[in-house]
Design a protein around this motif. Structure first.
Motif, PDB file in Angstrom:
ATOM      1  N   SER A  50      -3.385 -11.929   9.730  1.00  0.00           N
ATOM      2  CA  SER A  50      -3.004 -12.305   8.368  1.00  0.00           C
ATOM      3  C   SER A  50      -1.838 -11.487   7.827  1.00  0.00           C
ATOM      4  O   SER A  50      -1.163 -11.913   6.894  1.00  0.00           O
ATOM      5  N   GLY A  51      -1.581 -10.319   8.414  1.00  0.00           N
ATOM      6  CA  GLY A  51      -0.465  -9.500   7.972  1.00  0.00           C
ATOM      7  C   GLY A  51       0.869  -9.909   8.559  1.00  0.00           C
ATOM      8  O   GLY A  51       1.921  -9.366   8.178  1.00  0.00           O
ATOM      9  N   LYS A  52       0.874 -10.864   9.482  1.00  0.00           N
ATOM     10  CA  LYS A  52       2.113 -11.334  10.087  1.00  0.00           C
ATOM     11  C   LYS A  52       2.833 -12.304   9.151  1.00  0.00           C
ATOM     12  O   LYS A  52       2.223 -12.957   8.309  1.00  0.00           O
ATOM     13  N   LYS A  53       4.149 -12.400   9.325  1.00  0.00           N
ATOM     14  CA  LYS A  53       4.910 -13.366   8.533  1.00  0.00           C
ATOM     15  C   LYS A  53       4.788 -14.775   9.096  1.00  0.00           C
ATOM     16  O   LYS A  53       4.921 -15.753   8.366  1.00  0.00           O
ATOM     17  N   ARG A  78      11.363 -14.482  20.656  1.00  0.00           N
ATOM     18  CA  ARG A  78      10.508 -13.368  20.247  1.00  0.00           C
ATOM     19  C   ARG A  78      11.321 -12.094  20.083  1.00  0.00           C
ATOM     20  O   ARG A  78      11.135 -11.354  19.110  1.00  0.00           O
ATOM     21  N   GLU A  79      12.215 -11.829  21.014  1.00  0.00           N
ATOM     22  CA  GLU A  79      13.050 -10.631  20.922  1.00  0.00           C
ATOM     23  C   GLU A  79      13.979 -10.704  19.711  1.00  0.00           C
ATOM     24  O   GLU A  79      14.199  -9.706  19.031  1.00  0.00           O
ATOM     25  N   ARG A  80      14.516 -11.876  19.439  1.00  0.00           N
ATOM     26  CA  ARG A  80      15.435 -12.049  18.315  1.00  0.00           C
ATOM     27  C   ARG A  80      14.741 -11.771  16.991  1.00  0.00           C
ATOM     28  O   ARG A  80      15.349 -11.260  16.049  1.00  0.00           O
ATOM     29  N   TYR A  81      13.452 -12.097  16.910  1.00  0.00           N
ATOM     30  CA  TYR A  81      12.709 -11.945  15.656  1.00  0.00           C
ATOM     31  C   TYR A  81      11.744 -10.757  15.697  1.00  0.00           C
ATOM     32  O   TYR A  81      10.840 -10.680  14.873  1.00  0.00           O
ATOM     33  N   ARG A  82      11.966  -9.863  16.636  1.00  0.00           N
ATOM     34  CA  ARG A  82      11.040  -8.736  16.810  1.00  0.00           C
ATOM     35  C   ARG A  82      10.874  -7.932  15.525  1.00  0.00           C
ATOM     36  O   ARG A  82       9.780  -7.457  15.210  1.00  0.00           O
ATOM     37  N   SER A  83      11.941  -7.757  14.771  1.00  0.00           N
ATOM     38  CA  SER A  83      11.883  -6.947  13.549  1.00  0.00           C
ATOM     39  C   SER A  83      11.289  -7.704  12.367  1.00  0.00           C
ATOM     40  O   SER A  83      11.121  -7.134  11.284  1.00  0.00           O
ATOM     41  N   GLN A  84      10.947  -8.988  12.566  1.00  0.00           N
ATOM     42  CA  GLN A  84      10.485  -9.827  11.460  1.00  0.00           C
ATOM     43  C   GLN A  84       8.961  -9.961  11.379  1.00  0.00           C
ATOM     44  O   GLN A  84       8.446 -10.743  10.595  1.00  0.00           O
TER      45      GLN A  84
END
Length: 201
Positions: A50-53, A78-84
């Motif tokens: 639930s804490g994920k965007k 996944r790598e591109r959005y790793r910081s998201q």
């Protein structure tokens, strides 16, 4: 050479794979909680994320060339959005693939991703899964489905082509920008998954 071999396999399986129509769970539909074990036997509860965007789940089955070609693109995203703070998972809703067999597939083809084993096909049935490489983008704030379809329009049964419509990244960008997903449902190529207890109209 390896890619050419996979594309030949894709062409040979076209009659069995076909193209799926939208599943019974339409975008905007509610995603119920579940707990499934992965290929290593660890348990995963959906609502624990639930804490994920966002939660991105792609269907998988062993031996499907469409999946083997699609996973590297999914890893790149996944790598591109790793910081998201977005979770990426695979879902195997087949009856024939054991945990050991899935683990060998993951290792042999370098998936590098957790595969949730839907051994009773409960999730696959609820979501209306028909084929492999169907991607589901879920909003954990509301537990609703935002997008259902392929990663993009690169893969087909006869060939690959440059990406013209990056459906998955478009959906993720819209979610992160608090905007509506412009294209929420797309016909998706993939290998047929057998649901022997599914009622057909």
């Amino acid at each position: 050479m390896i890619r050419a071999r996979y594309m030949l396999l894709v062409m040979l399986c076209a009659a069995a794979c076909g193209v799926s129509s939208a599943g019974t769970l339409a975008p905007g539909g509610h995603i119920a909680d579940f707990t499934l074990t992965d290929q290593s036997g660890a348990a995963h509860q959906l609502y624990a994320l639930s804490g994920k965007k966002a939660v991105v789940i792609m269907t998988q089955s062993n031996g499907c060339p469409i999946v083997r070609l699609a996973v590297p693109a999914l890893r790149e995203i996944r790598e591109r959005y790793r910081s998201q703070n977005i979770e990426f998972l695979l879902l195997n809703p087949t009856l024939q693939d054991t945990g050991d067999a899935v683990r060998r597939e993951v290792e042999e083809f370098g998936f590098g991703m957790t595969v949730l084993l839907d051994r009773t096909q409960q999730v696959g049935e609820a979501w209306g899964v028909k084929r492999t490489a169907e991607v589901f983008v879920i909003d954990p704030k509301t537990w609703t489905l935002l997008y259902h379809g392929p990663i993009d329009d690169r893969l087909n049964y006869e060939s690959q082509r440059p990406v013209r419509h990056p459906y998955l990244t478009d959906a993720l960008d819209a979610l992160l920008a608090n905007k509506a997903v412009a294209v929420a449902s797309v016909v998706s190529p993939g290998c047929l998954i057998n649901f022997p207890h599914r009622k057909h109209s």
